[in-house]
Design a protein around this motif. Sequence first.
Motif, short mmCIF file in Angstrom:
data_model
loop_
_atom_site.label_atom_id
_atom_site.label_comp_id
_atom_site.label_asym_id
_atom_site.label_seq_id
_atom_site.Cartn_x
_atom_site.Cartn_y
_atom_site.Cartn_z
N GLN A 773 3.65 14.76 7.09
CA GLN A 773 5.01 15.08 6.74
C GLN A 773 6.06 13.91 6.45
N GLY A 776 5.87 9.24 2.62
CA GLY A 776 6.88 9.04 1.76
C GLY A 776 8.33 9.06 2.13
N VAL A 777 8.37 9.57 3.49
CA VAL A 777 9.61 9.52 4.41
C VAL A 777 9.92 8.23 5.24
N ARG A 779 9.34 5.22 4.82
CA ARG A 779 9.84 4.01 4.30
C ARG A 779 11.23 4.30 3.95
N ALA A 780 11.88 5.45 3.51
CA ALA A 780 13.11 5.91 3.47
C ALA A 780 14.01 5.93 4.47
#
Lengths: 792, 340
Positions: A773, A776-777, A779-780
């Motif tokens: 989940q 990719g989140v 790092r953001a």
Amino acid sequence: MSLVNGVMALGAAAFVVPLAIHLLFRSRFRRLDWGAMFLLQDIVNANRRRMQWHQWILLLLRCAIPILLAFAMARPLLSSIGPLGGEAIAGESPVSLILLVDESRSMSAGARSAHAIESINELLDSMPRRDEVILISSSRLSAPPSRGGPRDARETLRELRFDGAPFDMAAALQAGVNACRDATHPYRRIIVVSDFQENAFANPDETAGSSFLASLEPIQDRLSGFQPRPQLDFLDVTDTNADASSLANVVVESVQIDATAILVDRPVSISATVRNDSDLPVVNVRAGWMIDGRVFDTETISLEPRGTVHLSWQTTFDAAGGASVGLTLEHADAIPADNRRELAVEVLSPIRVWLVDGQPSQEPLQGETDFLRIALSPYAFRASGRLANATSANGAHPTEPRDLVSTKVMSQRGLIKQLAPLVADDPARGRSSEAAEGPLPDLIVLANVERPPRAEDQDPLSRYLSAGGHVLFFDGDQVDPAAWADCEWLPAQIQSTIESQDSPFRIVPPGARLSVWQSLGDADESLFDPVEISQLRSLSPEPSSSSVWLRTESGEPLVVTGADQLRAATAPGDQTEEGNRDQGGLGRVMQFAIACDTSWSNLPLRPVYLPMMQELVLEMVGKDFPSSQLPGTPMVIPPISPPGDQDAAAWRVTASGGALQNLPVSSGSPLVFHETSIVGAYRFGNVSDLATDGDSVPQAVAVRVVDVPASESTLRSVAPELMEECIERLGADRYREAGSLVEATQRDRFGRELWRPLLCLLIAVMIGEVLWQQRGVLRAANPFTRPRPEAM
Amino acid sequence: MRLADLFRARDVSRIESLRLAARQAVEGLAVGRHRSPHKGSSVEFKEHRPYVPGDELKNIDWKAFGKSDRLYVREFEEETNLRCMLLVDQSGSMAYGGERARSLSREAQTSAAGASDSAAPWWNGTKQEYAMGLAAALSYLMLSNQDSVGVMTFDAKVRDVVPPRMLPSHLNVILNALVQDHRGGETDLGTVLRQASVKLPRRGLVVLISDGFGDVESLGRSLTLLRGGRQDVVFLQVVDPDELDFPFEERVDFRDLEATDRHEIIDARQIRDRYLESLKRHNDMIAAACRRNHVDHLLIRTDLSLVDCLSRFVRMRQAGPVSGAAHEAIQGGPSVEVGP
């Protein structure tokens, strides 16, 4: 697979919750008027499929979480023992355990036997009472196995001696499969407890060219035929950490008698070979020569590493009967049992031969049996100085060597007159009895006898043969073929005579084919070469029941005997065959196609004649029994009868260790004794004779020795490749520790609970869901790590 | 629309104190503080020229004549005023206003409600309103410095054009043009700048106020065209903080402000990294295009107050190159981000 808490598995339906949340989440979103749509559009177009996969995998992970949790709580159980007919679940079904225990001598090396007992006890301790345990010892494969519960098996274990014959893996597996057939419970498990020595994997049918692995195929087929298939396990009790010194061993490799027959008061030489099976020298070992288990002489020996020592000893026996001779070593090593080896012998009185002369004569060397009598009793002939009185060994001077054979010449009428009373009522009894007429002869020679005894004479020869007597038949010009045509005990039909034409008949030396006459030469150099035969009888031997010992170069049978006698003569080391010889209790018949005088040949005038006849008589009269036999093999004792009026029930056997046992003796039939699992000498005889009286050694009628081949003392494990191949073909598992075997049996019985791996999988899936989940989140989520435009 | 409707009084006084200078010679109609490409009367000596009949005698350098026995005329640089054209983007994408920009606007309104000076009720945090305020402030600044200023609004094409004037009353004309609502449609900066370049015949200062969303290559070509016309170009790229860091966490239905029928429902967390990478690539391309054409490029976040932003911009212009980028400042201008 079964579920312990099956209801909990219904919780797997909770997978709809994340599914619903997922669907709900998909329908819930925030609307936002966005300016930089051209940036989003490129991203969405390029990653739409990947994002869809991401969502699907995320949904899958989330749905898997409640399913895994529900199954973990339901406690699934994996078991090879599944419910049968829905009546039982794993752990409740009783099991039949077939324990195949290697009781061979190699198991006594080091701590192998203790390890085996300890491992089996550990296994039995883990078994419920309702389980069945069938214990099969390798030394009693043919005997009914011990059957009972774990407690009974524990009691049986105490009786194991680990001093048995070499382990026969194929035979043991066959016995195990047979036991599976008789097992009470459907779930069967065969456990072979052994040290898996190299000799255990030898094919018993090696001569047929098949390998040991090929012998496993029928076992494998039989195992597969069971439903469910029995589990096969190998428990290797070899201590792989044992050092070489703990397995150092000295073994009495062999004990041999250097004589064809042992006679009373005649010196006999006994030789023995001692081998050092270690890399360390052995010094000052006390070796004792034994007769009937008592040490009579000792000597001290030393052995080089891996070396051998040959010992010899000379002794005499003062009484006829069975005896045992052997060598014992006083040395502490890995296998104490092989420090002693015994040999069963029979001490004979001088052999009594009746010579039935069909053409008697008062002239020297003109009688039919004159040459034969001299050949059989040469010392008596020399002592007497004349042929007529050379009738007995009693004629020899006491200080001179005594003959092996005492002869008595008589006519056919005299034979009937003297033999008929001895065999009339109780032939078996008469042979060893000292009746008023004298004892039965050991051998009767029929020389140029015209016809067999008439029917009105009650055929004493047949009775004599039935009582164990032996007959040597010589042909001659007075022999009437028609009269002998109905004789059932002759091995060959008598035909017409054949005379040589240009050159005399010559004998083909038997060479190694016949052990009896092996010393007389072979094809290269033979004592038979000067023998010339001018005339002989054409014989027609029965192919099925007789065999030819000697032939002429033209192929005419010269000496014919029964087929069993050929086997005995050609394979003297085959103890099994020799054992069979005693079973019938019938005497032997040897038939010559020539006369025993010089009328048809010059054989009596040639040097070969004396040794030939001496060896032949000793071979016929000598007791053919194994000098030693393997544990567990039955002993066959020829018919024996107590002397005088003693009761037959008074005969007993003294087993190794001194245990007495009454024997069901029945007159006229051989005794078969099966309880031979213990190594040592077994003495058969009258209870009064066998009863020990102080230090005196009782004389036995017969002695048999049970021993283990010296090869069993060579500790060499089977090749790993062969073992692996065997395991693979049989679908077996191999264990070195009892703990792992117990664990396997428990796992198979009670199954393997899967909640732990399921729980681990659940945690992994939960972590995976979070990571997936956040993929990719992460790092953001940290603004400091985001790519930013250039800063002022 | 009045200036007092846009700024508080103290902000107006701060704007008045600022002075914006041209980086290069500009052509103006009046005498001013800025260098002109023409020679004229000023105190700045430029060069000697041989005397030709017709030259005024007062310009003859008699000292040079005494030394060389030849007549030379002294020439001085002409100083003129600045002609500034404000190009204000009013495309659909400029209508976005994020939460943080709106918070700033609410703070401004709240403080204005309790203060005696005027408030800024017009500002709801959108980029367009920020651009409008920025243009108004620049206009007031120019006019207060006796420079000419005009404005040109555009979206997909040029909408309103107010020619440069230096009259104080011209501010109202500019403000009225700025508040004209032409929102909607897609931005095509390249095309618009090419159209605007035709309407800018003389060398001056061109201030482009836009979010820069569009075809960067086309924008680069247009900047090259403007620079070919000897224009001093400044690109004020106004972006919302949300567009810079993409703070959304949930599923969002992104509806395109420039095309209402286009939308995407996306899990914002999934694409954040790639969006930021794409935005950085886009801004890097803009910065590269500006650097290549010697255009001052300022990235302005809308959560920065207008006056602060303006003062930083003016200080940057006065100080020349920023952040030690002296070479870039001479050649053109650095790309800088202006934010809180």
